[in-house]
Design a protein around this motif. Structure first.
Motif, short mmCIF file in Angstrom:
data_model
loop_
_atom_site.label_atom_id
_atom_site.label_comp_id
_atom_site.label_asym_id
_atom_site.label_seq_id
_atom_site.Cartn_x
_atom_site.Cartn_y
_atom_site.Cartn_z
N LYS A 1 6.69 2.00 1.98
CA LYS A 1 8.07 2.45 2.18
C LYS A 1 8.45 2.46 3.66
O LYS A 1 9.61 2.28 4.01
N GLY B 1 6.16 7.42 3.02
CA GLY B 1 5.91 6.84 1.70
C GLY B 1 6.25 7.80 0.58
O GLY B 1 7.16 8.61 0.69
N ARG B 2 5.46 7.76 -0.50
CA ARG B 2 5.77 8.50 -1.73
C ARG B 2 5.19 9.91 -1.70
O ARG B 2 4.54 10.36 -2.64
N SER C 1 -8.31 9.13 5.50
CA SER C 1 -7.28 8.59 4.60
C SER C 1 -7.78 8.49 3.17
O SER C 1 -7.00 8.53 2.22
N SER C 2 -9.09 8.36 3.01
CA SER C 2 -9.68 8.19 1.68
C SER C 2 -10.08 9.51 1.02
O SER C 2 -10.53 9.51 -0.13
N GLU D 1 6.19 12.48 -4.53
CA GLU D 1 5.53 12.14 -5.79
C GLU D 1 4.04 12.48 -5.74
O GLU D 1 3.48 13.05 -6.69
N LEU D 2 3.38 12.13 -4.63
CA LEU D 2 1.93 12.30 -4.52
C LEU D 2 1.52 13.77 -4.32
O LEU D 2 0.49 14.21 -4.83
N GLY E 1 0.81 -1.21 0.00
CA GLY E 1 0.00 0.00 0.00
C GLY E 1 0.85 1.27 0.00
O GLY E 1 2.06 1.24 -0.20
N GLN E 2 0.19 2.41 0.25
CA GLN E 2 0.87 3.70 0.13
C GLN E 2 1.91 3.94 1.23
O GLN E 2 2.74 4.84 1.12
N SER E 3 1.85 3.17 2.29
CA SER E 3 2.83 3.32 3.38
C SER E 3 3.88 2.20 3.35
O SER E 3 4.60 2.00 4.34
N VAL F 1 0.87 9.63 4.64
CA VAL F 1 1.27 10.09 3.31
C VAL F 1 0.11 10.58 2.44
O VAL F 1 0.11 11.73 1.99
N ALA F 2 -0.88 9.72 2.20
CA ALA F 2 -1.93 10.06 1.23
C ALA F 2 -2.74 11.29 1.64
O ALA F 2 -2.88 12.23 0.85
#
Length: 393
Positions: free
Chosen positions: A48, A265-266, A211-212, A269-270, A44-46, A237-238
């Motif tokens: 990393k 996480g990313r 988170s969503s 990028e996000l 998933g998004q976490s 992150v998200a």
């Protein structure tokens, strides 16, 4: 005749001694490993964050095993993916403790997952070591016999640092909070309120995010209308990336002072090109001039993981550093305990005098009244520069 008898006796004695030595040698090499469990976000998004924790533990375990292991036994890491889900994390913890018989369980990024595991750890009397989740109640859980330790940030201490940073860096006078709608957000709401009240500063409002969420313009608009001059943010992150993108959509150039969620996480990028507007807290960061113990660990990472070419490739460093130091401290606790029983290991943590770590030099890091090894002077502020976490200049 006598000579032959003596000779035969000597041969038997020599053979027996050789057999004993050989058996001893085989036992050392075939020693049953001490299992170390990890429950963290490996997908998933976490993901990393789970990767970083794994790498920190792996480097420390390699060093410990190369030095003879613990109690004459090698350490072995066994991982399970919690998918950032408390229920899945709890099931994974049960499996690792009951079926795999791990001596110590390590936790991951998410406070809600760790909070789900804490009662189980105390009930079953197995040591649970936190290396990322920062919710204050994880270690300060009210248990009569507390088996939860942590080498990581602590929300109430972080919140003090974030508020002071907002004042020092941005002359913050009217902060607004934007918090993830879960126990981690609730923990930081308490910490922020206390830190602001201590300084006589009123907050403009508190907004919740999920988170969503794909857009948080409504929440941010309410804070903007109230004259907010600095955002105090707590989210992974998200949702943190959604805050940045929504601010850009609103063309609102407000400073963002954040807990360390973006590091998991990313985020670069996000969040896009304005990700660097978020200044967030860390316990450690690799830089291009990393030397000393940091340089040694970085070299070990490069050797073990060929994809690591530069310090930009070890983001997030905080997961690596916290896990690395926590593993060495845990090995010391087991050694001092002289056994792998939960209660003995717990008491072993209290017997640690000092450890020259990656994050800092630890001196009596744990006591019966203090299960957190990281204090208020152990933080550094960072930001994303491209995809790399760098200290704020």
């Amino acid at each position: 005749m006598k000579f032959n008898k003596v000779t035969r006796t000597m041969k038997k004695t020599f053979s027996l001694a050789s057999a004993i030595l050989l058996a001893g040698s085989l036992n050392v090499h075939a020693a049953e490993p001490i299992k170390i469990g990890l429950v963290a976000a490996l997908s998933g998004q976490s993901a990393k964050s789970g990767e970083a924790i794994t790498r920190g533990l792996a480097i420390a375990i390699d060093e410990i095993n190369a030095d003879g292991g613990v109690l004459g036994r090698p350490l072995e890491l066994i991982r399970r993916d919690d998918e950032s889900n408390p229920s899945k994390g709890l099931l994974a913890a049960r499996e690792l403790v009951q079926k795999e018989d791990v001596a110590v369980l390590f936790g991951g990024l998410d406070t809600p997952v760790s909070m789900a595991i804490v009662p189980l750890a105390n009930q079953m009397k197995f040591p649970f070591m936190g290396v990322w989740a920062a919710g204050t109640p994880i270690t300060q859980n009210g248990a009569k016999e507390n088996y939860v330790f942590r080498v990581s940030a602590v929300d109430e201490i972080v919140d003090e640092a974030l508020v002071q940073y907002g004042i020092d860096k941005y002359a913050m006078k009217k902060p607004g909070m934007i918090l993830i709608n879960n126990p981690w957000g609730e923990s930081n709401e308490v910490g922020f309120k206390a830190a602001l009240e201590k300084r006589g500063i009123a907050y403009t409002g508190i907004e919740r995010i999920e988170s969503s969420d794909l857009d948080v313009v409504p929440q941010l608009s309410r804070l903007k209308e109230k004259g907010t001059d600095t955002l105090l943010m707590v989210a992974n992150v998200a949702p943190s990336a959604q805050v940045v993108k929504s601010l850009e959509k609103m063309n609102w150039d407000v400073p963002v002072v954040s807990h360390w969620g973006p590091a998991g996480g990313r985020f670069g990028e996000l969040a896009g090109p304005t990700a660097d507007r978020v200044h967030f807290i860390q316990t450690f960061v690799f830089t291009d001039i990393t030397s000393g113990k940091g340089g040694e660990v970085f070299s070990a990472l490069q050797a073990k993981y060929p994809e690591i070419k530069t310090t930009a490739d070890v983001t997030p460093a905080v997961g690596i550093a916290n896990a690395y130091d926590a593993m060495h401290l845990t090995a010391m606790a087991i050694e001092k305990a002289g056994s792998t029983k939960g209660k003995d290991i717990r008491d072993g943590f209290y017997k640690i005098d000092s450890y020259e770590g990656l994050i800092k030099s630890f001196s009596q890091p744990f006591s019966k009244d203090q299960h957190d090894a990281i204090g208020p002077n152990d933080y550094v502020f960072t930001q994303f520069v491209g995809d790399q976490i760098s200290p704020v200049k």
